[in-house]
Write a protein that holds these residues in place. Sequence first.
Motif, PDB file in Angstrom:
ATOM      1  N   LEU A  55       5.313  13.924  -5.721  1.00 52.91           N
ATOM      2  CA  LEU A  55       6.026  12.907  -4.959  1.00 52.91           C
ATOM      3  C   LEU A  55       5.906  11.553  -5.642  1.00 52.91           C
ATOM      4  N   ILE A  56       7.011  10.855  -5.741  1.00 54.58           N
ATOM      5  CA  ILE A  56       7.046   9.532  -6.356  1.00 54.58           C
ATOM      6  C   ILE A  56       6.366   8.518  -5.442  1.00 54.58           C
ATOM      7  N   GLY A  57       5.528   7.680  -6.037  1.00 51.29           N
ATOM      8  CA  GLY A  57       5.028   6.492  -5.352  1.00 51.29           C
ATOM      9  C   GLY A  57       3.905   6.680  -4.359  1.00 51.29           C
ATOM     10  N   VAL A  58       3.345   7.871  -4.262  1.00 46.33           N
ATOM     11  CA  VAL A  58       2.240   8.085  -3.327  1.00 46.33           C
ATOM     12  C   VAL A  58       1.065   8.737  -4.041  1.00 46.33           C
ATOM     13  N   ASP A  59      -0.116   8.498  -3.524  1.00 44.25           N
ATOM     14  CA  ASP A  59      -1.323   9.101  -4.063  1.00 44.25           C
ATOM     15  C   ASP A  59      -2.186   9.558  -2.905  1.00 44.25           C
ATOM     16  N   THR A  60      -2.600  10.821  -2.944  1.00 39.15           N
ATOM     17  CA  THR A  60      -3.504  11.358  -1.927  1.00 39.15           C
ATOM     18  C   THR A  60      -4.815  11.730  -2.598  1.00 39.15           C
ATOM     19  N   PRO A  61      -5.884  11.886  -1.827  1.00 33.60           N
ATOM     20  CA  PRO A  61      -7.193  12.207  -2.404  1.00 33.60           C
ATOM     21  C   PRO A  61      -7.189  13.534  -3.166  1.00 33.60           C
ATOM     22  N   GLU A  62      -8.000  13.569  -4.218  1.00 29.85           N
ATOM     23  CA  GLU A  62      -8.148  14.774  -5.029  1.00 29.85           C
ATOM     24  C   GLU A  62      -9.089  15.755  -4.344  1.00 29.85           C
ATOM     25  N   ARG A  63      -9.040  17.006  -4.761  1.00 29.28           N
ATOM     26  CA  ARG A  63      -9.896  18.063  -4.217  1.00 29.28           C
ATOM     27  C   ARG A  63     -11.357  17.593  -4.206  1.00 29.28           C
ATOM     28  N   GLY A  64     -12.010  17.785  -3.076  1.00 31.10           N
ATOM     29  CA  GLY A  64     -13.408  17.403  -2.921  1.00 31.10           C
ATOM     30  C   GLY A  64     -13.619  15.987  -2.405  1.00 31.10           C
ATOM     31  N   ALA A  65     -12.579  15.169  -2.426  1.00 34.20           N
ATOM     32  CA  ALA A  65     -12.695  13.788  -1.946  1.00 34.20           C
ATOM     33  C   ALA A  65     -12.358  13.717  -0.458  1.00 34.20           C
ATOM     34  N   CYS A  66     -12.898  12.710   0.195  1.00 38.07           N
ATOM     35  CA  CYS A  66     -12.606  12.492   1.607  1.00 38.07           C
ATOM     36  C   CYS A  66     -11.095  12.335   1.790  1.00 38.07           C
ATOM     37  N   GLY A  67     -10.533  13.079   2.700  1.00 39.13           N
ATOM     38  CA  GLY A  67      -9.111  13.000   3.003  1.00 39.13           C
ATOM     39  C   GLY A  67      -8.263  14.058   2.323  1.00 39.13           C
ATOM     40  N   TYR A  68      -8.845  14.793   1.356  1.00 44.77           N
ATOM     41  CA  TYR A  68      -8.067  15.824   0.650  1.00 44.77           C
ATOM     42  C   TYR A  68      -7.540  16.882   1.625  1.00 44.77           C
ATOM     43  N   ARG A 125       1.211   4.025  -4.595  1.00 44.29           N
ATOM     44  CA  ARG A 125       0.732   3.816  -5.969  1.00 44.29           C
ATOM     45  C   ARG A 125       1.753   4.320  -6.977  1.00 44.29           C
ATOM     46  N   TYR A 126       1.407   4.126  -8.227  1.00 46.26           N
ATOM     47  CA  TYR A 126       2.222   4.609  -9.347  1.00 46.26           C
ATOM     48  C   TYR A 126       3.642   4.064  -9.301  1.00 46.26           C
ATOM     49  N   ASP A 127       3.745   2.749  -9.168  1.00 48.66           N
ATOM     50  CA  ASP A 127       5.039   2.086  -9.157  1.00 48.66           C
ATOM     51  C   ASP A 127       4.943   0.826 -10.015  1.00 48.66           C
ATOM     52  N   SER A 128       5.885  -0.082  -9.884  1.00 49.41           N
ATOM     53  CA  SER A 128       5.920  -1.261 -10.745  1.00 49.41           C
ATOM     54  C   SER A 128       4.687  -2.148 -10.565  1.00 49.41           C
ATOM     55  N   ARG A 129       4.035  -2.082  -9.429  1.00 53.42           N
ATOM     56  CA  ARG A 129       2.824  -2.882  -9.211  1.00 53.42           C
ATOM     57  C   ARG A 129       1.633  -2.348 -10.006  1.00 53.42           C
ATOM     58  N   ASP A 130       1.732  -1.090 -10.449  1.00 55.43           N
ATOM     59  CA  ASP A 130       0.670  -0.463 -11.239  1.00 55.43           C
ATOM     60  C   ASP A 130       1.063  -0.290 -12.708  1.00 55.43           C
ATOM     61  N   GLY A 131       2.181  -0.871 -13.130  1.00 53.78           N
ATOM     62  CA  GLY A 131       2.610  -0.758 -14.513  1.00 53.78           C
ATOM     63  C   GLY A 131       3.495   0.445 -14.804  1.00 53.78           C
ATOM     64  N   PHE A 132       3.921   1.145 -13.765  1.00 58.10           N
ATOM     65  CA  PHE A 132       4.827   2.288 -13.924  1.00 58.10           C
ATOM     66  C   PHE A 132       6.251   1.832 -13.630  1.00 58.10           C
ATOM     67  N   ASP A 133       7.193   2.756 -13.747  1.00 60.05           N
ATOM     68  CA  ASP A 133       8.586   2.437 -13.447  1.00 60.05           C
ATOM     69  C   ASP A 133       8.727   2.041 -11.976  1.00 60.05           C
ATOM     70  N   PRO A 134       9.594   1.067 -11.687  1.00 57.49           N
ATOM     71  CA  PRO A 134       9.858   0.733 -10.282  1.00 57.49           C
ATOM     72  C   PRO A 134      10.653   1.866  -9.627  1.00 57.49           C
ATOM     73  N   HIS A 135      10.499   1.986  -8.318  1.00 61.49           N
ATOM     74  CA  HIS A 135      11.330   2.954  -7.601  1.00 61.49           C
ATOM     75  C   HIS A 135      11.887   2.287  -6.359  1.00 61.49           C
ATOM     76  N   PRO A 136      13.019   2.761  -5.865  1.00 65.44           N
ATOM     77  CA  PRO A 136      13.720   2.059  -4.787  1.00 65.44           C
ATOM     78  C   PRO A 136      13.032   2.082  -3.429  1.00 65.44           C
ATOM     79  N   ARG A 137      12.000   2.883  -3.240  1.00 65.70           N
ATOM     80  CA  ARG A 137      11.331   2.931  -1.940  1.00 65.70           C
ATOM     81  C   ARG A 137       9.975   2.214  -1.954  1.00 65.70           C
ATOM     82  N   GLU A 138       9.614   1.588  -3.074  1.00 68.05           N
ATOM     83  CA  GLU A 138       8.259   1.049  -3.186  1.00 68.05           C
ATOM     84  C   GLU A 138       7.967  -0.081  -2.207  1.00 68.05           C
ATOM     85  N   ASP A 139       8.911  -0.941  -1.914  1.00 65.82           N
ATOM     86  CA  ASP A 139       8.652  -2.008  -0.944  1.00 65.82           C
ATOM     87  C   ASP A 139       8.324  -1.422   0.430  1.00 65.82           C
ATOM     88  N   GLN A 140       9.096  -0.420   0.847  1.00 61.30           N
ATOM     89  CA  GLN A 140       8.856   0.237   2.132  1.00 61.30           C
ATOM     90  C   GLN A 140       7.493   0.928   2.137  1.00 61.30           C
TER      91      GLN A 140
END
Length: 154
Positions: A55-68, A125-140
Amino acid sequence: MRTATILGLIGLVVAGGVVTAAVIDDPAGTTRRTTVTRVVDGDTVEIASGQHVRLIGVDTPERGACGYDASTKAMRRMVQGRRVVLVDPGSVQDRDTYGRLLRFVDVAGRDAGLAQIRSGLATARYDSRDGFDPHPREDQYHLADRHHDGPCDR
Protein backbone atom coordinates in the motif's frame (compact mmCIF):
# COMPACT_ATOMS: atom_id res chain seq x y z
CA MET A 1 -27.97 13.63 -0.24
CA ARG A 2 -28.00 17.39 0.32
CA THR A 3 -24.48 18.39 -0.71
CA ALA A 4 -21.36 16.77 -2.01
CA THR A 5 -17.95 18.38 -2.01
CA ILE A 6 -14.92 16.84 -3.64
CA LEU A 7 -11.59 17.58 -1.95
CA GLY A 8 -8.72 16.10 -3.94
CA LEU A 9 -9.29 12.38 -4.08
CA ILE A 10 -11.59 12.15 -1.08
CA GLY A 11 -15.22 13.13 -1.46
CA LEU A 12 -16.89 14.38 1.69
CA VAL A 13 -20.61 13.80 1.51
CA VAL A 14 -23.04 15.41 3.92
CA ALA A 15 -26.27 13.46 4.15
CA GLY A 16 -28.70 14.08 6.96
CA GLY A 17 -26.05 16.00 8.89
CA VAL A 18 -23.54 13.10 8.81
CA VAL A 19 -20.20 13.54 7.06
CA THR A 20 -18.78 10.45 5.39
CA ALA A 21 -15.74 9.92 3.17
CA ALA A 22 -15.73 8.08 -0.12
CA VAL A 23 -12.81 7.40 -2.42
CA ILE A 24 -12.93 9.14 -5.76
CA ASP A 25 -10.68 7.59 -8.43
CA ASP A 26 -7.75 9.78 -9.42
CA PRO A 27 -8.46 10.87 -13.00
CA ALA A 28 -4.71 10.84 -13.73
CA GLY A 29 -4.25 7.33 -12.36
CA THR A 30 -5.14 3.89 -13.61
CA THR A 31 -7.24 1.33 -11.81
CA ARG A 32 -7.43 -2.45 -11.85
CA ARG A 33 -9.97 -4.69 -10.18
CA THR A 34 -8.73 -7.90 -8.57
CA THR A 35 -9.24 -10.17 -5.57
CA VAL A 36 -7.03 -10.23 -2.50
CA THR A 37 -6.07 -13.86 -1.91
CA ARG A 38 -3.86 -13.35 1.14
CA VAL A 39 -2.92 -10.65 3.60
CA VAL A 40 0.83 -10.66 4.23
CA ASP A 41 0.73 -7.98 6.93
CA GLY A 42 -0.96 -4.67 7.68
CA ASP A 43 0.36 -2.91 4.58
CA THR A 44 0.99 -5.72 2.07
CA VAL A 45 -1.44 -8.06 0.31
CA GLU A 46 -1.25 -10.77 -2.32
CA ILE A 47 -3.65 -10.61 -5.24
CA ALA A 48 -5.13 -13.26 -7.54
CA SER A 49 -2.20 -13.04 -9.98
CA GLY A 50 0.19 -13.98 -7.16
CA GLN A 51 1.73 -10.51 -7.09
CA HIS A 52 2.36 -8.76 -3.81
CA VAL A 53 0.99 -5.24 -3.45
CA ARG A 54 2.45 -2.75 -0.95
CA LEU A 55 0.00 0.00 0.00
CA ILE A 56 1.25 3.46 -0.94
CA GLY A 57 1.91 5.94 1.84
CA VAL A 58 1.31 3.79 4.92
CA ASP A 59 3.54 1.89 7.30
CA THR A 60 2.42 -0.74 9.80
CA PRO A 61 4.52 -2.51 12.45
CA GLU A 62 6.80 -5.35 11.38
CA ARG A 63 6.42 -8.93 12.63
CA GLY A 64 7.18 -9.11 16.35
CA ALA A 65 6.61 -5.39 16.96
CA CYS A 66 3.76 -3.96 18.99
CA GLY A 67 0.74 -3.51 16.72
CA TYR A 68 1.75 -6.09 14.09
CA ASP A 69 -1.01 -8.57 14.95
CA ALA A 70 -3.69 -5.87 15.24
CA SER A 71 -2.81 -4.20 11.92
CA THR A 72 -2.58 -7.54 10.09
CA LYS A 73 -5.92 -8.75 11.47
CA ALA A 74 -7.59 -5.45 10.58
CA MET A 75 -6.31 -5.65 7.01
CA ARG A 76 -7.44 -9.28 6.77
CA ARG A 77 -10.97 -8.36 7.93
CA MET A 78 -11.09 -5.51 5.44
CA VAL A 79 -9.79 -7.15 2.24
CA GLN A 80 -9.19 -10.93 2.51
CA GLY A 81 -11.09 -12.72 -0.27
CA ARG A 82 -12.70 -9.49 -1.44
CA ARG A 83 -12.71 -7.68 -4.75
CA VAL A 84 -10.60 -4.55 -4.53
CA VAL A 85 -9.57 -1.73 -6.80
CA LEU A 86 -5.84 -1.15 -7.15
CA VAL A 87 -5.11 2.49 -7.95
CA ASP A 88 -1.84 3.48 -9.58
CA PRO A 89 -1.68 7.27 -9.28
CA GLY A 90 1.16 7.44 -11.78
CA SER A 91 3.11 9.76 -9.47
CA VAL A 92 5.07 7.07 -7.64
CA GLN A 93 7.40 4.36 -8.85
CA ASP A 94 5.66 1.20 -9.99
CA ARG A 95 7.47 -1.22 -7.62
CA ASP A 96 9.45 -1.05 -4.41
CA THR A 97 12.92 -2.53 -3.84
CA TYR A 98 11.32 -5.91 -3.00
CA GLY A 99 9.47 -6.05 -6.34
CA ARG A 100 6.03 -5.41 -4.82
CA LEU A 101 3.55 -3.31 -6.78
CA LEU A 102 2.96 0.07 -5.13
CA ARG A 103 -0.75 0.87 -5.20
CA PHE A 104 -3.61 2.34 -3.24
CA VAL A 105 -6.03 -0.45 -2.32
CA ASP A 106 -9.71 0.51 -2.24
CA VAL A 107 -12.37 -1.92 -1.06
CA ALA A 108 -16.10 -1.17 -1.33
CA GLY A 109 -15.31 2.50 -1.93
CA ARG A 110 -13.06 2.69 1.13
CA ASP A 111 -9.32 3.44 1.10
CA ALA A 112 -7.73 0.54 3.04
CA GLY A 113 -4.57 2.52 3.85
CA LEU A 114 -6.52 5.49 5.19
CA ALA A 115 -8.65 3.12 7.26
CA GLN A 116 -5.50 1.63 8.81
CA ILE A 117 -4.22 5.12 9.66
CA ARG A 118 -7.54 6.31 11.07
CA SER A 119 -7.74 3.26 13.32
CA GLY A 120 -4.27 4.02 14.66
CA LEU A 121 -2.79 0.84 13.19
CA ALA A 122 -0.58 2.55 10.59
CA THR A 123 1.34 5.76 10.14
CA ALA A 124 1.55 7.99 7.08
CA ARG A 125 5.02 7.43 5.60
CA TYR A 126 7.02 6.88 2.44
CA ASP A 127 5.89 10.03 0.68
CA SER A 128 7.36 13.41 -0.25
CA ARG A 129 7.87 14.28 3.43
CA ASP A 130 10.26 11.31 3.70
CA GLY A 131 12.13 11.93 0.43
CA PHE A 132 10.01 9.57 -1.68
CA ASP A 133 7.71 10.38 -4.58
CA PRO A 134 4.67 12.49 -3.65
CA HIS A 135 1.28 10.83 -3.90
CA PRO A 136 -2.15 12.42 -4.24
CA ARG A 137 -3.53 11.11 -0.93
CA GLU A 138 -0.62 12.11 1.33
CA ASP A 139 -2.21 15.26 2.75
CA GLN A 140 -5.31 13.28 3.77
CA TYR A 141 -3.12 10.53 5.24
CA HIS A 142 -1.07 12.95 7.33
CA LEU A 143 -4.18 14.76 8.54
CA ALA A 144 -5.64 11.43 9.70
CA ASP A 145 -2.33 10.38 11.27
CA ARG A 146 -2.25 13.43 13.54
CA HIS A 147 -5.64 12.63 15.00
CA HIS A 148 -5.31 9.00 16.03
CA ASP A 149 -3.17 7.12 18.51
CA GLY A 150 -2.39 3.49 17.89
CA PRO A 151 -2.55 0.62 20.38
CA CYS A 152 1.15 1.06 21.20
CA ASP A 153 0.85 4.81 21.85
CA ARG A 154 -1.44 4.53 24.84
